[in-house]
Design a protein around this motif. Structure first.
Motif, mmCIF file in Angstrom:
data_model
loop_
_atom_site.group_PDB
_atom_site.id
_atom_site.type_symbol
_atom_site.label_atom_id
_atom_site.label_comp_id
_atom_site.label_asym_id
_atom_site.label_seq_id
_atom_site.Cartn_x
_atom_site.Cartn_y
_atom_site.Cartn_z
ATOM 1 N N THR A 62 0.833 -1.201 0.000
ATOM 2 C CA THR A 62 0.000 0.000 0.000
ATOM 3 C C THR A 62 0.868 1.252 0.000
ATOM 4 N N GLN A 63 1.926 1.250 0.785
ATOM 5 C CA GLN A 63 2.842 2.387 0.816
ATOM 6 C C GLN A 63 3.520 2.577 -0.531
ATOM 7 N N LEU A 64 3.861 1.482 -1.189
ATOM 8 C CA LEU A 64 4.477 1.558 -2.512
ATOM 9 C C LEU A 64 3.552 2.267 -3.495
ATOM 10 N N ILE A 65 2.292 1.888 -3.472
ATOM 11 C CA ILE A 65 1.306 2.536 -4.350
ATOM 12 C C ILE A 65 1.225 4.028 -4.032
ATOM 13 N N GLN A 66 1.176 4.360 -2.748
ATOM 14 C CA GLN A 66 1.065 5.759 -2.344
ATOM 15 C C GLN A 66 2.292 6.556 -2.747
ATOM 16 N N GLN A 67 3.477 5.981 -2.631
ATOM 17 C CA GLN A 67 4.704 6.669 -3.012
ATOM 18 C C GLN A 67 4.744 6.960 -4.505
ATOM 19 N N HIS A 68 4.188 6.073 -5.292
ATOM 20 C CA HIS A 68 4.215 6.243 -6.743
ATOM 21 C C HIS A 68 3.026 7.045 -7.262
#
Length: 77
Positions: A62-68
């Motif tokens: 989820t954090q990966l999606i938010q970072q991108h």
């Protein structure tokens, strides 16, 4: 020299991540249900350990999606 700037994720990469999040969510639900119904303390402890691990995985995805998200194209491609 390689650029360290993040590039937008491809649609296929986004689909893989979404599938992984869905799979982690299912595992979390199954582990919670098993931990809640088993009478075996060892099984319950193992379920809870795995539940924490899968929760961590889901949060990381989820954090990966938010970072991108900020790099996502504003117009459909």
């Amino acid at each position: 020299m390689q650029s360290t700037q993040m590039q937008p994720l491809t649609q296929k990469e986004l689909e893989y991540i979404a599938d992984s999040i869905s799979n982690e969510d299912l595992l979390i639900k199954q582990l919670a249900a098993t931990a809640g119904t088993t009478q075996n303390t060892t099984v319950r402890q193992m379920c809870m350990q795995h539940l924490q691990s899968h929760t961590h995985h889901m949060n990381a995805l989820t954090q990966l999606i938010q970072q991108h998200q900020q790099y996502a194209p504003t117009q459909p491609q």
